[in-house]
Design a protein around this motif. Structure first.
Motif, PDB file in Angstrom:
ATOM      1  N   ASN A   2     -37.736  -7.814  29.025  1.00 17.13           N
ATOM      2  CA  ASN A   2     -36.749  -8.045  28.225  1.00 17.13           C
ATOM      3  C   ASN A   2     -38.006  -8.909  26.995  1.00 17.13           C
ATOM      4  O   ASN A   2     -38.088  -9.023  27.553  1.00 17.13           O
ATOM      5  N   ARG A   3     -37.567  -8.453  26.198  1.00 16.50           N
ATOM      6  CA  ARG A   3     -37.236  -9.077  25.152  1.00 16.50           C
ATOM      7  C   ARG A   3     -36.787  -9.185  24.120  1.00 16.50           C
ATOM      8  O   ARG A   3     -36.266  -9.024  23.608  1.00 16.50           O
ATOM      9  N   ALA A  20     -42.619  -5.774  11.670  1.00 16.88           N
ATOM     10  CA  ALA A  20     -41.530  -5.520  12.434  1.00 16.88           C
ATOM     11  C   ALA A  20     -42.551  -4.700  13.459  1.00 16.88           C
ATOM     12  O   ALA A  20     -42.188  -4.004  14.611  1.00 16.88           O
ATOM     13  N   ARG A  21     -43.486  -3.318  13.194  1.00 17.08           N
ATOM     14  CA  ARG A  21     -44.285  -2.818  13.696  1.00 17.08           C
ATOM     15  C   ARG A  21     -44.799  -3.084  15.083  1.00 17.08           C
ATOM     16  O   ARG A  21     -45.212  -2.975  15.912  1.00 17.08           O
ATOM     17  N   GLN A  22     -45.417  -4.637  14.943  1.00 16.97           N
ATOM     18  CA  GLN A  22     -46.146  -5.304  16.248  1.00 16.97           C
ATOM     19  C   GLN A  22     -44.900  -6.106  16.983  1.00 16.97           C
ATOM     20  O   GLN A  22     -45.112  -5.412  17.900  1.00 16.97           O
ATOM     21  N   PHE A  23     -43.805  -6.076  16.510  1.00 19.06           N
ATOM     22  CA  PHE A  23     -42.703  -6.643  17.647  1.00 19.06           C
ATOM     23  C   PHE A  23     -42.206  -5.437  18.069  1.00 19.06           C
ATOM     24  O   PHE A  23     -42.235  -5.426  19.614  1.00 19.06           O
ATOM     25  N   ALA A  24     -42.331  -4.199  16.956  1.00  9.36           N
ATOM     26  CA  ALA A  24     -41.787  -3.408  18.361  1.00  9.36           C
ATOM     27  C   ALA A  24     -42.394  -2.158  19.133  1.00  9.36           C
ATOM     28  O   ALA A  24     -42.153  -2.557  19.891  1.00  9.36           O
ATOM     29  N   ARG A  25     -43.944  -2.063  18.927  1.00 13.58           N
ATOM     30  CA  ARG A  25     -44.869  -1.785  19.936  1.00 13.58           C
ATOM     31  C   ARG A  25     -44.812  -2.975  20.666  1.00 13.58           C
ATOM     32  O   ARG A  25     -45.458  -2.229  21.864  1.00 13.58           O
ATOM     33  N   HIS A  26     -44.865  -3.705  21.236  1.00 13.55           N
ATOM     34  CA  HIS A  26     -44.562  -4.559  22.169  1.00 13.55           C
ATOM     35  C   HIS A  26     -42.865  -4.796  22.528  1.00 13.55           C
ATOM     36  O   HIS A  26     -42.772  -5.293  23.859  1.00 13.55           O
ATOM     37  N   GLY A  52     -39.112   3.438  20.352  1.00 10.25           N
ATOM     38  CA  GLY A  52     -38.021   3.779  21.551  1.00 10.25           C
ATOM     39  C   GLY A  52     -37.429   2.557  21.260  1.00 10.25           C
ATOM     40  O   GLY A  52     -36.825   2.306  22.383  1.00 10.25           O
ATOM     41  N   VAL A  53     -37.550   1.430  20.272  1.00  9.05           N
ATOM     42  CA  VAL A  53     -36.748   0.435  20.930  1.00  9.05           C
ATOM     43  C   VAL A  53     -35.369   1.193  19.216  1.00  9.05           C
ATOM     44  O   VAL A  53     -35.002   1.813  18.551  1.00  9.05           O
ATOM     45  N   THR A  54     -34.203  -0.510  19.213  1.00  3.56           N
ATOM     46  CA  THR A  54     -33.506   0.060  18.757  1.00  3.56           C
ATOM     47  C   THR A  54     -33.029  -1.280  17.571  1.00  3.56           C
ATOM     48  O   THR A  54     -34.306  -2.025  17.748  1.00  3.56           O
ATOM     49  N   GLY A 213     -50.402  -8.984  10.873  1.00  3.91           N
ATOM     50  CA  GLY A 213     -49.670  -8.830  11.490  1.00  3.91           C
ATOM     51  C   GLY A 213     -49.620  -8.961  13.696  1.00  3.91           C
ATOM     52  O   GLY A 213     -49.211  -9.859  13.938  1.00  3.91           O
ATOM     53  N   LYS A 214     -51.109  -8.404  13.763  1.00  7.60           N
ATOM     54  CA  LYS A 214     -51.002  -8.285  14.776  1.00  7.60           C
ATOM     55  C   LYS A 214     -51.079 -10.488  15.047  1.00  7.60           C
ATOM     56  O   LYS A 214     -51.093 -11.115  16.052  1.00  7.60           O
TER      57      LYS A 214
END
Length: 259
Positions: A2-3, A20-26, A52-54, A213-214
């Motif tokens: 869980n993240r 946002a992309r970085q967090f979603a990617r993880h 595939g995130v909400t 971002g990274k």
């Protein structure tokens, strides 16, 4: 695994969208906050379909004294369990302060400082109660020295840098962390909106938004207090610490001045 859900302000473009992309990617679910609804919805659709995130969007203009409290209340009304707060929203002004638009300067102060402080204080209560949480504040290498021709912007980032470093130390023995991300100039729409496209710094020295971002994501997850992306900016930051202030002011003036 869980993240924690990450709430990101100023998430429709630039560093905010890349974070946002970085967090979603993880694998983190997201709460994206910005004032441009169409762009925000497009970002949400992209991130949900790709990772595939909400993604929950909240359309909010944070340039209002009541907006941070309204945002916090809306997060609770929607029962969104935010575990990472990313204070990214901000603007920059460029030019001699004596010729500046006062309303624009005050908007800069609200967005860059007041909104950040208010949201940090509100969500810190939640993080303390749950026994965990992460705060990422977007500062700047600009905050490590005075900045002629961008006096208000540099000063606002000096506040963000110092505030976050102090908060990180206060939280050091807890399971809540505070990180300040301090990039140099980044190739985003920020520079054109600030009106600094003709400055030396605006045309010569830029990071990629992906690099920033990274670095911001990784530093936050590691609980670092300060993240300065890129070796050139790290070197510049160290140099600024030992350069006499009169010399530093004049050098920064030349960098910020029109070509």
């Amino acid at each position: 695994m869980n993240r924690d859900t990450a709430l990101i302000t100023g998430a429709s473009a630039g560093i905010g969208r890349e974070l946002a992309r970085q967090f979603a990617r993880h694998g983190h679910d997201l709460v994206l906050v910005a004032r441009r609804e169409a762009v925000l919805d497009e970002a949400a659709d992209e991130l949900e379909s790709r990772y595939g995130v909400t993604v929950t969007t909240i359309v909010k203009d944070l340039d209002d004294d009541d907006a941070p409290q309204e945002l916090y209340d809306e997060v609770h009304e929607q029962d969104l369990d935010v575990g990472v707060l990313v204070n990214n929203v901000g603007i920059g002004t460029y030019g001699p302060f004596a010729e500046s638009d006062l309303d624009r300067e005050l908007t800069q102060l609200r967005l860059n400082v007041t909104t950040l402080v208010t949201l940090t204080r509100l969500f810190l209560d939640d993080f303390t109660a749950r026994g965990s949480g992460k705060i990422l504040n977007v500062g700047s290498v600009a905050g490590f020295q005075p900045g002629p021709f961008m006096a208000g912007y540099y000063a606002s980032k000096a506040y963000v840098n110092s505030f976050t470093e102090a908060l990180a130390e206060e939280l050091r023995e807890s399971d809540v962390s505070a990180t300040v991300l301090c990039p140099g100039p980044v190739d985003t729409e920020f520079q054109s909106r600030a009106g600094m496209g003709h400055s030396t710094v605006g045309s010569t020295f830029t990071h990629s938004v992906e690099q920033v971002g990274k670095a911001g994501y990784e530093g936050t997850m590691q609980g670092k207090a300060v993240v300065v992306p890129g070796l050139p900016m790290k070197a510049l930051t160290m140099l600024a610490r030992v350069t006499p202030k009169p010399v530093l002011r004049r050098l920064t003036r030349r960098v910020n001045d029109d070509r």
